[in-house]
Design an enzyme around this catalytic site. Structure first.
Site, PDB file in Angstrom:
ATOM      1  N   SER A   1       0.846  -1.183   0.000  1.00  0.00           N
ATOM      2  CA  SER A   1       0.000   0.000   0.000  1.00  0.00           C
ATOM      3  C   SER A   1       0.885   1.237   0.000  1.00  0.00           C
ATOM      4  O   SER A   1       1.990   1.217   0.556  1.00  0.00           O
ATOM      5  CB  SER A   1      -0.904   0.023   1.233  1.00  0.00           C
ATOM      6  OG  SER A   1      -1.537   1.284   1.389  1.00  0.00           O
TER       7      SER A   1
ATOM      8  N   TYR B   1      -0.100   1.003  20.774  1.00  0.00           N
ATOM      9  CA  TYR B   1      -0.700   0.642  19.483  1.00  0.00           C
ATOM     10  C   TYR B   1      -1.426   1.807  18.811  1.00  0.00           C
ATOM     11  O   TYR B   1      -2.200   2.518  19.446  1.00  0.00           O
ATOM     12  CB  TYR B   1      -1.679  -0.511  19.676  1.00  0.00           C
ATOM     13  CG  TYR B   1      -2.337  -0.988  18.398  1.00  0.00           C
ATOM     14  CD1 TYR B   1      -1.653  -1.775  17.493  1.00  0.00           C
ATOM     15  CD2 TYR B   1      -3.663  -0.646  18.109  1.00  0.00           C
ATOM     16  CE1 TYR B   1      -2.263  -2.228  16.326  1.00  0.00           C
ATOM     17  CE2 TYR B   1      -4.284  -1.084  16.947  1.00  0.00           C
ATOM     18  CZ  TYR B   1      -3.573  -1.881  16.060  1.00  0.00           C
ATOM     19  OH  TYR B   1      -4.181  -2.320  14.897  1.00  0.00           O
TER      20      TYR B   1
END
Length: 343
Positions: A176, A200
């Site tokens: 991507s 995260y």
């Protein structure tokens, strides 16, 4: 700015294709691929399903590994209703599980089939933190580590098939453009998000996994050339299309964002075009280690083009596959100093 304008107007590149090209259009040059057997991950919806449909139309025999077998059977049914002669085999695979990957490969080998084409398409994006059964952050485990092991275990079969058939094998890694969004130390961030939920960030974790796909491509291409194998590997950016990748955030806000951005989004057939181009175009024979976007060769980020970073990630990945990942995370200083060797 110029690249954005070219994208919006669908400016044709050196390949003769553009951001507006579809998967069917880019495979018109090779309508008969009946001698090809392909494994395609993530083919139950979106870009993967369209890739499978178009390759089946061109005669490719398909193996569709999937975690959700009903969804894979539905994909098979849709394709065979359109192309009754299509040969499609559905098999079980959970890419986030290294045990599942090994089981799938063993089951595939038991079929005694050739393998010409491997398309590592499956992708996961989530705002919610999770860790795989092997102790690896789930996005990285699914998007990169599972595909790394799958490729490693199928490579001998691909080399064997290429030697027996004389047809060059191809490995296609779907990355991507969001790989550009990752900066920092790859292993350090992976270690932190695998151990600590508070570290995260969904977008950064996804960007990390897509950068890893590119680095995998670079190092594997070097190794294949060194081996003299008649197999190539390339990676690509499919562009942004509305797919099930956003499934954990479906709703009014997501719908509004995609509506407002609709002029920038690709259709599913356009999103699958670059994958099909890299997988089938005859002009890419002997081309390996490259990155494509809108069916034309493109540049990666600085990190994505780093051969030393690619080699470093490969070495770290081998440790993750051969031992408890904490072996890597706890001895991370060895990786930084460059003292870790391939296993």
């Amino acid at each position: 700015m110029l690249e954005t304008v070219k994208y919006l107007i669908g400016s044709v590149g050196a390949s003769g294709f553009s951001s507006k090209s579809t998967a069917e259009q880019v495979t018109d040059r090779c309508p008969h691929l009946r001698s090809i057997t392909a494994v395609i991950t993530g083919a139950t919806s979106g870009i993967g399903a369209e890739t499978a449909r178009v390759l089946a139309k061109r005669g490719v025999r398909l193996v569709l590994p999937a975690r959700n077998l009903k969804a894979a059977e539905d994909t098979k049914a849709r394709i065979t209703s359109e192309y009754p002669e299509a040969e499609i085999i559905v098999m079980s695979l959970d890419l986030s599980s290294l045990h599942s990957v090994r089981t799938f490969v063993a089951n595939f080998h038991s079929l005694n089939m050739p393998l010409n084409l491997l398309i590592n398409n499956a992708g996961r994006f989530s705002y919610d933190h999770a860790v795989s059964e092997d102790g690896i952050e789930m996005t990285f485990a699914t998007n990169y580590l599972g595909h790394f092991l799958l490729t490693k275990l199928l490579l001998a079969k691909m080399i064997e098939t290429a030697e027996a058939s004389g047809v060059q094998g191809r490995i296609v890694n779907v990355s991507s453009n969001l790989h550009n969004w990752f900066s920092g130390d790859v292993i350090a961030y992976l270690a932190s998000i695998s151990k600590d939920k508070s570290e995260y960030d969904g977008t950064r974790a996804y960007a990390l996994s897509k950068l890893a796909n590119i680095l995998h491509t670079k190092e594997l291409a070097r190794r294949l050339e060194e081996m003299g194998a008649n197999v190539t590997v390339n990676c690509l950016n499919p562009g942004i299309a509305r797919t099930r990748l956003t499934r954990d955030r479906d709703g009014l806000i997501t719908d509004m964002v995609f509506f407002l951005a609709s002029k920038l989004l690709k259709t599913i057939p356009q999103g699958a075009a670059t994958t099909c181009y890299v997988a089938t175009d005859t002009r890419l024979a002997n081309i390996s280690g490259r990155y494509y976007s809108d069916c034309n060769e493109a540049s990666t980020s600085k990190m994505g083009s780093s051969l030393s970073e690619a080699a470093r990630l490969w070495a770290a990945t081998e440790i993750m596959l051969s031992a408890d990942p904490n072996t890597l995370f706890n001895h991370y200083s060895d990786i930084l100093s460059g003292t870790t060797h391939d296993h």
